[in-house]
Design a protein around this motif. Structure first.
Motif, short mmCIF file in Angstrom:
data_model
loop_
_atom_site.label_atom_id
_atom_site.label_comp_id
_atom_site.label_asym_id
_atom_site.label_seq_id
_atom_site.Cartn_x
_atom_site.Cartn_y
_atom_site.Cartn_z
N PHE A 76 6.50 -10.37 -16.79
CA PHE A 76 5.32 -9.87 -16.10
C PHE A 76 4.80 -8.62 -16.80
CE2 PHE A 76 7.38 -12.19 -12.55
CZ PHE A 76 6.33 -13.05 -12.25
N SER A 77 3.49 -8.40 -16.73
CA SER A 77 2.88 -7.28 -17.44
C SER A 77 1.71 -6.73 -16.63
CB SER A 77 2.41 -7.72 -18.84
OG SER A 77 1.48 -8.78 -18.72
N GLY A 78 1.04 -5.72 -17.21
CA GLY A 78 -0.14 -5.17 -16.57
C GLY A 78 0.20 -4.10 -15.55
N VAL A 79 -0.68 -3.96 -14.57
CA VAL A 79 -0.60 -2.89 -13.59
C VAL A 79 0.11 -3.38 -12.34
CG1 VAL A 79 -1.93 -1.26 -12.19
CG2 VAL A 79 -2.76 -1.92 -14.45
N LEU A 80 1.03 -2.55 -11.84
CA LEU A 80 1.62 -2.79 -10.53
C LEU A 80 0.77 -2.03 -9.52
CD1 LEU A 80 5.51 -2.61 -10.82
CD2 LEU A 80 4.16 -4.38 -9.71
N ASN A 81 0.00 -2.77 -8.75
CA ASN A 81 -0.95 -2.12 -7.84
C ASN A 81 -0.30 -1.72 -6.53
OD1 ASN A 81 -3.71 -2.31 -9.20
ND2 ASN A 81 -2.98 -4.40 -9.41
N SER A 82 -0.96 -0.79 -5.84
CA SER A 82 -0.39 -0.21 -4.63
C SER A 82 -0.26 -1.20 -3.49
CB SER A 82 -1.26 0.97 -4.19
OG SER A 82 -2.60 0.54 -4.03
N TRP A 83 -1.11 -2.22 -3.42
CA TRP A 83 -1.04 -3.18 -2.31
C TRP A 83 0.34 -3.82 -2.22
CZ3 TRP A 83 0.58 -7.87 -3.79
CH2 TRP A 83 0.33 -8.28 -5.10
N PHE A 84 0.99 -3.99 -3.38
CA PHE A 84 2.28 -4.69 -3.38
C PHE A 84 3.31 -3.93 -2.56
CE2 PHE A 84 6.51 -5.25 -5.22
CZ PHE A 84 6.68 -6.62 -5.04
N PHE A 85 3.40 -2.62 -2.75
CA PHE A 85 4.42 -1.82 -2.06
C PHE A 85 4.06 -1.60 -0.60
CE2 PHE A 85 4.68 -0.86 -6.56
CZ PHE A 85 6.03 -1.04 -6.79
N LEU A 86 2.85 -1.98 -0.20
CA LEU A 86 2.42 -1.84 1.18
C LEU A 86 2.49 -3.14 1.96
CD1 LEU A 86 -0.64 0.55 0.66
CD2 LEU A 86 1.70 1.15 1.30
N LEU A 87 3.11 -4.19 1.37
CA LEU A 87 3.32 -5.42 2.13
C LEU A 87 4.10 -5.07 3.40
CD1 LEU A 87 4.24 -7.88 -0.77
CD2 LEU A 87 2.17 -7.94 0.63
N PRO A 88 3.68 -5.55 4.55
CA PRO A 88 4.14 -4.98 5.83
C PRO A 88 5.63 -5.05 6.09
CG PRO A 88 2.91 -7.03 6.18
CD PRO A 88 2.69 -6.63 4.75
N SER A 89 6.35 -6.06 5.58
CA SER A 89 7.77 -6.21 5.88
C SER A 89 8.67 -5.91 4.68
CB SER A 89 8.07 -7.62 6.39
OG SER A 89 7.37 -7.89 7.58
N LEU A 90 8.09 -5.49 3.59
CA LEU A 90 8.84 -5.34 2.34
C LEU A 90 9.95 -4.30 2.47
CD1 LEU A 90 8.74 -6.54 -0.53
CD2 LEU A 90 7.39 -4.56 -1.22
N GLN A 91 11.18 -4.69 2.03
CA GLN A 91 12.33 -3.80 2.09
C GLN A 91 12.96 -3.56 0.73
OE1 GLN A 91 15.23 -5.07 4.99
NE2 GLN A 91 13.68 -5.60 6.51
N GLN A 92 13.14 -4.62 -0.06
CA GLN A 92 13.83 -4.49 -1.35
C GLN A 92 12.98 -5.12 -2.45
OE1 GLN A 92 17.99 -5.75 -1.26
NE2 GLN A 92 17.94 -5.66 0.97
N VAL A 93 12.87 -4.40 -3.57
CA VAL A 93 12.06 -4.85 -4.70
C VAL A 93 12.87 -4.70 -5.99
CG1 VAL A 93 10.00 -4.41 -6.09
CG2 VAL A 93 9.88 -4.21 -3.60
N ASP A 94 12.94 -5.78 -6.76
CA ASP A 94 13.52 -5.70 -8.11
C ASP A 94 12.53 -6.32 -9.09
OD1 ASP A 94 14.91 -5.74 -10.46
OD2 ASP A 94 16.49 -7.09 -9.79
N LEU A 95 11.86 -5.45 -9.83
CA LEU A 95 10.92 -5.88 -10.87
C LEU A 95 11.35 -5.32 -12.21
CD1 LEU A 95 7.52 -5.36 -8.98
CD2 LEU A 95 8.72 -7.51 -9.36
N SER A 96 12.63 -5.06 -12.36
CA SER A 96 13.15 -4.48 -13.59
C SER A 96 13.09 -5.48 -14.74
CB SER A 96 14.59 -4.02 -13.38
OG SER A 96 15.42 -5.13 -13.06
N ASN A 97 13.19 -4.94 -15.95
CA ASN A 97 13.23 -5.77 -17.16
C ASN A 97 12.02 -6.70 -17.27
OD1 ASN A 97 16.06 -5.32 -18.56
ND2 ASN A 97 16.42 -5.39 -16.35
N ASN A 98 10.85 -6.12 -17.11
CA ASN A 98 9.59 -6.81 -17.37
C ASN A 98 8.78 -5.98 -18.36
OD1 ASN A 98 9.06 -9.39 -15.64
ND2 ASN A 98 10.13 -8.01 -14.21
N SER A 99 7.47 -6.15 -18.35
CA SER A 99 6.63 -5.41 -19.30
C SER A 99 5.45 -4.73 -18.60
CB SER A 99 6.11 -6.36 -20.40
OG SER A 99 7.18 -6.92 -21.13
#
Length: 396
Positions: free
Chosen positions: A238-261
């Motif tokens: 995955f590449s490009g911009v990580l936009n703010s909407w993603f981290f504001l998903l209403p139930s989101l608890q754990q995120v692993d987006l490591s080792n991408n671009s």
């Protein structure tokens, strides 16, 4: 010939008892279910069926669903209450090797299919889409290859799908969102390519780690994902911009987006204090700019990894004030200036784990575990900042 009433009664009782003795031998299982089980076993290499395994007990000289099962069909299948239909096929991890018989599609009352941790290979039969009552499908840790069959998205009763640790290739079907009741999906450690399709609406956990997915994370893929708690998409492309909407998903608890671009990160403050975000791993990307101050605004965030990116500038003072933070990995960037004192005080330093090493920091004592590995050389830091001095005061 005249038969007395007493003799007739004795005869009828004898016939009844004899038929009762024979009843366990009577075929109860629907013939098509029995045929499907035979085809399933016949598609497995006999040399891989160990004498102690479940499949070794499958002897079709008796009915699969007949009771009691003392010697044959002692494990591997479950039947319904009247012992006529197979409702579960769950194999032991015994090293079975073979292909998956398409005839399994005739087990139309099947609710659970789990053959994980074996050595099945070849394509996943598209005919499995006929198992409309299937709730659990686990084919993990085998050697299945070929595409993810688009027909599987017609399994609308499915609530758990695990085909991780195989060799599935090509793109995911754009109809993934049709899995309307699925709660967990794990397709990690395959060879899947292309972009992330629109996700099922009731999904809670998504794991597609270690594949070759690419492109940006689009908001359209997560539209309606109001129950999504866990997203594991590390080790992709995955590449490009990580936009703010993603981290504001209403139930989101754990995120692993490591080792991408990913190259850029946008973080907004949550609009209220109800954010459930607990852990974020964005390590080993290509993120540039300053560390996002707004991560400190997520009330429950306790683990944050931004290691091995291209961040510059100081560590925000807000990070040092965040009491919920227990793990903080910032090593392998080009951060400069002073580390907030709280990280080395008794209040914060005793509970915080992580690393600030391999940066351009001025006040990270070598005696602290948080400051290991050692900072970059002065010449490397000067080069990173265009030959300017390392002092943080030079930037303002």
């Amino acid at each position: 010939m005249h038969i007395s009433p007493l003799a007739m009664t004795i005869l009828l009782l004898s016939l009844f008892c004899f038929s009762a003795l024979l009843s366990p031998l009577r075929a109860l299982t629907l013939p098509s279910d029995t045929s499907a089980l035979k085809a399933f076993k016949n598609a497995i290499k006999p040399a891989t069926i160990s004498p102690w395994s479940c499949l070794a007990s499958w002897n079709f000289s008796i009915d699969p669903c007949s009771l009691p099962r003392r010697s044959y069909f002692i494990c591997g299948i479950t039947c319904n209450s009247d012992n006529t239909r197979v409702t579960a096929l769950v194999l032991d991890p015994a090293g079975y090797s073979g292909t998956l018989s398409p005839q399994l599609s005739t087990l139309t009352q099947l609710i659970h299919l789990d053959i994980s941790d074996n050595s099945f290979y070849g394509p996943i039969p598209s005919s499995l889409s006929s198992l409309t009552k299937l709730q659990t499908l686990s084919l993990s840790s085998n050697s299945f290859s070929g595409p993810f069959p688009p027909s599987l998205t017609r399994l609308t009763s499915l609530n758990s799908l695990d085909i991780s640790h195989n060799a599935l290739a090509r793109t995911l079907p754009q109809t993934m969102s049709s899995l309307s009741n699925v709660r967990t999906i794990d397709l990690s450690f395959n060879k899947l390519t292309g972009s992330l399709p629109k996700l099922p609406p009731n999904l809670v956990e998504l794991a597609i780690r270690a594949n070759f997915l690419s492109g940006s994370l689009l908001q359209s893929s997560f539209q309606g994902s109001s129950q999504l708690e866990v997203v594991e998409l590390g080790a992709n492309m995955f590449s490009g911009v990580l936009n703010s909407w993603f981290f504001l998903l209403p139930s989101l608890q754990q995120v692993d987006l490591s080792n991408n671009s990913f190259t850029r990160l946008e973080i907004w403050k949550p609009s209220n204090k109800d954010s459930n975000l607990v852990a974020v791993d964005l390590g080993f990307n290509s993120l540039e700019g300053y560390l996002p101050v707004n991560f400190a605004s997520f009330p429950l965030l306790s683990s944050l990894s931004l290691r091995h990116n291209r961040f510059r500038g100081p560590i925000p003072l807000e990070y040092g004030k965040k009491l919920s933070l227990r793990r903080l990995f910032l090593d392998g960037n080009f951060l400069n200036g002073k580390v907030p004192d709280r990280f080395f005080s008794g209040a914060g330093g005793s509970t915080l784990s992580g690393s600030f090493g391999d940066n351009c920091l001025e006040s990270c004592p070598n005696s602290s575990q948080l400051c290991l590995p050692l900072q970059k050389s002065p010449s490397m830091c000067r080069q990173a900042y265009g030959g300017k001095p390392r002092s943080v005061s030079s930037w303002f």
